[in-house]
Design an enzyme around this catalytic site. Sequence first.
Site, PDB file in Angstrom:
ATOM      1  N   ASP A 127     101.092   7.864 -22.430  1.00 14.23           N
ATOM      2  CA  ASP A 127      99.792   7.351 -22.005  1.00 14.23           C
ATOM      3  C   ASP A 127      98.731   8.356 -22.454  1.00 14.23           C
ATOM      4  OD1 ASP A 127      97.810   6.022 -20.411  1.00 14.23           O
ATOM      5  OD2 ASP A 127      99.365   5.469 -18.980  1.00 14.23           O
ATOM      6  N   ASP A 228      94.382   4.644 -22.440  1.00 12.03           N
ATOM      7  CA  ASP A 228      93.711   4.377 -21.168  1.00 12.03           C
ATOM      8  C   ASP A 228      92.196   4.187 -21.319  1.00 12.03           C
ATOM      9  OD1 ASP A 228      94.004   4.662 -18.104  1.00 12.03           O
ATOM     10  OD2 ASP A 228      92.380   6.070 -18.538  1.00 12.03           O
ATOM     11  N   GLU A 285      94.044  -0.236 -23.368  1.00 10.42           N
ATOM     12  CA  GLU A 285      93.601  -0.882 -22.126  1.00 10.42           C
ATOM     13  C   GLU A 285      92.124  -1.221 -22.323  1.00 10.42           C
ATOM     14  OE1 GLU A 285      93.406   0.022 -17.357  1.00 10.42           O
ATOM     15  OE2 GLU A 285      92.687   1.496 -18.776  1.00 10.42           O
ATOM     16  N   HIS A 357     100.725  -0.349 -12.585  1.00 10.44           N
ATOM     17  CA  HIS A 357     100.492   0.587 -11.479  1.00 10.44           C
ATOM     18  C   HIS A 357      99.111   0.426 -10.850  1.00 10.44           C
ATOM     19  CE1 HIS A 357      98.690   2.117 -15.046  1.00 10.44           C
ATOM     20  NE2 HIS A 357      97.984   2.980 -14.337  1.00 10.44           N
ATOM     21  N   ASP A 358      98.279  -0.466 -11.389  1.00  8.56           N
ATOM     22  CA  ASP A 358      96.935  -0.692 -10.839  1.00  8.56           C
ATOM     23  C   ASP A 358      96.826  -2.030 -10.118  1.00  8.56           C
ATOM     24  OD1 ASP A 358      96.013   1.688 -11.981  1.00  8.56           O
ATOM     25  OD2 ASP A 358      95.376   0.687 -13.832  1.00  8.56           O
TER      26      ASP A 358
HETATM   27  C1  NOJ Z   1      93.257   3.024 -15.900  1.00  7.45           C
HETATM   28  C2  NOJ Z   1      94.544   3.505 -15.310  1.00  7.45           C
HETATM   29  O1  NOJ Z   1      95.517   2.503 -15.457  1.00  7.45           O
HETATM   30  C3  NOJ Z   1      94.247   3.833 -13.864  1.00  7.45           C
HETATM   31  O2  NOJ Z   1      95.411   4.070 -13.123  1.00  7.45           O
HETATM   32  C4  NOJ Z   1      93.320   5.017 -13.840  1.00  7.45           C
HETATM   33  O3  NOJ Z   1      92.934   5.273 -12.510  1.00  7.45           O
HETATM   34  C5  NOJ Z   1      92.062   4.759 -14.666  1.00  7.45           C
HETATM   35  N1  NOJ Z   1      92.322   4.117 -15.911  1.00  7.45           N
HETATM   36  C6  NOJ Z   1      91.348   6.050 -14.957  1.00  7.45           C
HETATM   37  O4  NOJ Z   1      92.055   6.813 -15.881  1.00  7.45           O
END
Ligand code: NOJ
Length: 550
Positions: A127, A228, A285, A357-358
Site C-alpha cells: 500500500d 492510497d 484509490e 478496511h474502511d
Molecule cells: C484511505 C485508506 O483506505 C484509509 O484507511 C485511510 O484512513 C485514508 N485513506 C488516509 O490514508
Amino acid sequence: MNRCEFIKSSLLVTAGLTLDPMGGLVMAADNQKWWQRTIVYQIYPKSFCDANGDGTGDLRGIISKLDYLASLGVEAIWLTPIYPSPMVDNGYDISDYTSIDPRYGSMADFDELIEKARVRNIRVVMDLVYNHSSDQHQWFLESKSDRKNPKSDWYIWRDAVDGHEPTNWRSIFGGSAWAWCEARQQYYLHTFAKEQPDLNWENPSVRRALFDAARFWLDKGVGGFRIDAIVYIKKPPQFVDGTPDGADGMINVHSMTANTAGILDFLREFKRECFAGRDIFTVGEANSVKPNELGDWIGENGVFDMLFEFSHLNLSVDGEVWCRPRAWKLTELKSALSASQEATATNGWYPIFFENHDQPRGVNHYFAKDADPIKAAKALATVLLTMRGTPFIFEGQELGMANASWTSIDQFDDIQTRGQYEFALKEGLTPEQALDCVQQFSRDNARIPIDWSKATMSNTVLNWYRDLIAFRAEHEELLSGTYVELMAKDEQVFAFERALGNKKLITLVNFSTAEAKLPKKIATLKIAISSELNPTAGVLRPLEARICRI
Ligand code: NOJ
C-alpha cells in the site's frame, strides 16, 4: 473438483488456458495479464493473524496462512500499511517509507514472506500512502522546524488569513483541515488527521523521494501497489473558501481539492518512473474520477491498471457523512455496478469489491437487518466472483464475518469513527442516535480480529467461496467474457450474463428476504450451481444465488 484438480486448473488459468468439458485446452479470449485472471485477498495485518501472541497480527501470522490462501486460489495479497507508524490512523500515517513496523516483524520476516508466497504462486502487493506522511516522519520534523530548512516546502504551508485558518475546509476525519505550527507561525494542510500532513507534490525532490521508496519495494520483488487517497495529491492553484455543507460552517476538503486539473501529469511521471514495463499491477484509490476520464486513468495508456471507485459503496451514505444515511434501492446498486462494468469494458480493468478496511461488512451493508447472514454472505460472494474484473476478497469475508456490536463510543479505536460521532452530535443528534450511525458505518466493524475458528470445512460460506472460485477457474467466460445486465428494473434480483463466443452463463442473486419469481425465459435455464441444496426452477428462494447455463 478435488484439490489436485483445483491446483491444476488454477495453474492453467494463470497461464491463460482453461479446459473444455472434453479436457481440451482453451486459450483465453484475449491477451490477459496474470492479475486480470486471479483473485486478490486484502489483509489488514493488525487483525489478520497474531503469531507471537502479543495481541496484534504480524508478518509471521501471514506466513502461517499462506497455504490457506493458496488453497483458496488467491495469487496476490494486498497488505495495508506495515511501515513504521505512530498508528494515529492505523498505519496510514507513515513515519518511514522503507522499513517495517516492529509490531509486525522485521525486514527479514518480510523477505521470507515474499519468498514463501512466491513458491506458492502468490505475490505481495504493498500500500503506497503518498498524499501524506505522518507528522513524525523525519521530513515533516525538518519541514516544520523553521521556514529556512531544506525541506521547508515539502508540505503545504500557508500564512494565517485575518488571524485564522486560510480556508474553511473540513478534514476528512473532522475539524479544520489546517493545523497551526508555532515554530513557523504558519498553518499546514492535512486532508485527513492533523497527524497526517499533506506532502507537496509540486516539489520535484518530494516526488523523487517517493518514487525511490516505491522502487525500493519493487527491488524486493513485490507484485504491485494499491495507491492510497491518490486523488488529493494535486492542490488547486488558489485556496478559497467553499460554501459550507454542515452546521460547523465548513466544507469537506474533498469537494475543494479532489482530482484537481493537472493531477495526471504527476501520475504519468509516477508511472514512467516506477511502474512502466514491470510485470506488476497498480490499483488506485480514486473515488471522484468521472466515467469520461477513465481512459486517462486506466485506459491502454492510463496511469494505473485498475481504480477503486466508490459509487456502489456510497449509496447508503451522503458523501461520507455517516449521520445522514439514505435509503437505497437494489436498482441503484445494480446500475452503479453495471455502469462500472460498462465503463471498464473498453477502458482498463475493474477491481470488484464490496468490503475493505474502511467499510462495514457486506452482509450488514447490502442486506436487510433480518437477512440470514450466511445466505447473505453467499449471495454477495456470487456477485463478487462472477462479475467481470479482478475480485478483491477482504479478510474474513470468505468466512462470513459480520459487523461487531458496540455499546459505547469509547470502544472504538478508529479516528474517523470518533470524528463522525462528534460531527453527528454537532448536527443535533442525541448520543444514542450518533452511536447508532457509527455502529452502522464504523471502519472498526471490519477491523476486529479474524475469528479463525470459523475456517473449518463446516463453514458453509467458506465452502461456497471455494466452490465459486473453482467454478470461475473452469469457465473462461467468467474470466474474460462480456457482461450484460438483465432484469435491470427488478428490485429483488441482480441478474447478469457473462458470455464468450457461444459460451454463456447467467448469474441470478436474490438480494431480498422474500421469494423472487423469475421471468419465463430465465426460469427454464439449466442450473449449474446454487447456494440452495434443492433449488426450484422458476423461483429464487430468499437470498438464493445461482448460476445458470444457456
Ligand atoms: C484511505 C485508506 O483506505 C484509509 O484507511 C485511510 O484512513 C485514508 N485513506 C488516509 O490514508
